[in-house]
Design an enzyme around this catalytic site. Structure first.
Site, PDB file in Angstrom:
ATOM      1  N   ASP A  92     -12.242  40.036  65.395  1.00  0.00           N
ATOM      2  CA  ASP A  92     -12.819  40.773  66.706  1.00  0.00           C
ATOM      3  C   ASP A  92     -13.988  39.987  66.929  1.00  0.00           C
ATOM      4  OD1 ASP A  92     -10.079  41.766  66.477  1.00  0.00           O
ATOM      5  OD2 ASP A  92     -10.961  42.797  65.533  1.00  0.00           O
TER       6      ASP A  92
HETATM    7  N1  URA Z   1      -8.882  43.171  61.626  1.00  0.00           N
HETATM    8  C1  URA Z   1      -9.088  43.323  62.044  1.00  0.00           C
HETATM    9  O1  URA Z   1      -8.773  44.877  62.537  1.00  0.00           O
HETATM   10  N2  URA Z   1      -9.671  42.536  63.065  1.00  0.00           N
HETATM   11  C2  URA Z   1     -10.036  41.778  62.652  1.00  0.00           C
HETATM   12  O2  URA Z   1     -11.229  40.771  63.384  1.00  0.00           O
HETATM   13  C3  URA Z   1      -9.947  40.378  61.394  1.00  0.00           C
HETATM   14  C4  URA Z   1      -8.536  41.529  61.157  1.00  0.00           C
END
Ligand code: URA
Length: 242
Positions: A104
């Site tokens: 993310d």
């Molecule tokens: N899980 C998440 O919620 N975000 C990420 O970036 C990676 C794994």
């Protein structure tokens, strides 16, 4: 057979335009002969290509490990945000690498980039059970019940039942917790949604391991390096992927 300008551009000799100039200026020899045109076809296995007196080392695939910072998206292109590709030197980006799975925008840590589609598939397909390990900070206390729920398979908001995951508590009290989470799949916002399913919120998330590859402590956020020969060879042996 491949076009010479593509081969040279993919080997770090600059853009196609740069390569054209290099060839025109007489710096490139094929099988002992100076050539003047960069759009000819070459066989990189058979033809001996010399640039400025040095033999071409042709790299087809590149593998980078990055410590992804916040506010950068793990995509190759974005209309609004800076991407992880924007953090690469032009010569490294010229190989057209893409991120292996996604983190993310607000998640930091280990992100691999490659232009090797097969390797990418092996690393992100849940079939291969590759562990992805995250360090996370949670807004509330995390307890044995959470550990059990992760082990049994958390049901996400859309009804999807996650594969069993391992939750380790580093420390925890009523003000919040520090934990380590190991998952073998990469659903959208997976770790955050797993905690939401437990009524808790992830306030910080960093990926620290991907299969056998650990986040390099020497890389500051935003920095990257090529994977070493050893790291690439381990990734090419499926039994070592976990
Ligand atoms: N899980 C998440 O919620 N975000 C990420 O970036 C990676 C794994």
């Amino acid at each position: 057979m491949e076009r010479l300008d593509k081969v040279l551009a993919n080997s770090g000799y600059g853009s196609r335009k740069d390569v054209k100039k290099l060839v025109k200026a007489g710096f490139v020899e094929i099988d002992g002969e100076k050539i003047k045109s960069s759009d000819i076809q070459v066989d990189i296995q058979k033809n001996k290509i010399i640039i400025k007196g040095e033999a071409l080392v042709y790299k087809k695939y590149v593998y980078y490990i990055m410590n992804k910072p916040v506010d950068v998206v793990s995509a190759t292109f974005d209309n609004y945000d800076k991407t992880v590709i924007d953090l690469l030197k032009p010569v490294d980006a010229s190989f057209n690498p893409f991120p292996v799975g996604r983190l993310d925008k607000d998640t930091v840590g280990l992100l691999m980039l490659t232009n090797d589609g097969e390797m990418n598939h092996r690393l992100i397909s849940p079939k291969w059970h590759v562990d992805k390990v995250y360090y996370a900070e949670i807004d509330k206390a995390v307890d044995e019940e959470d550990i059990k729920a992760f082990k049994e398979g958390i049901t996400l908001d859309d009804g999807y039942v996650c594969m069993p995951a391992v939750l380790n508590i580093i420390n925890s009290d009523a003000t919040g917790s520090k934990v380590k989470v190991t998952v073998q799949e990469g659903k959208f916002h997976q770790v955050k949604r797993m905690f939401i399913a437990r009524g808790k919120e992830v306030v910080y998330l960093r990926r620290i391991k991907f299969g056998p590859i650990c986040l390099d402590e020497n890389l500051n956020e935003g920095e990257y390096r090529e994977l070493t020969e050893d790291e690439i060879s381990i990734l090419n042996q499926p039994r070592h992927l976990k």
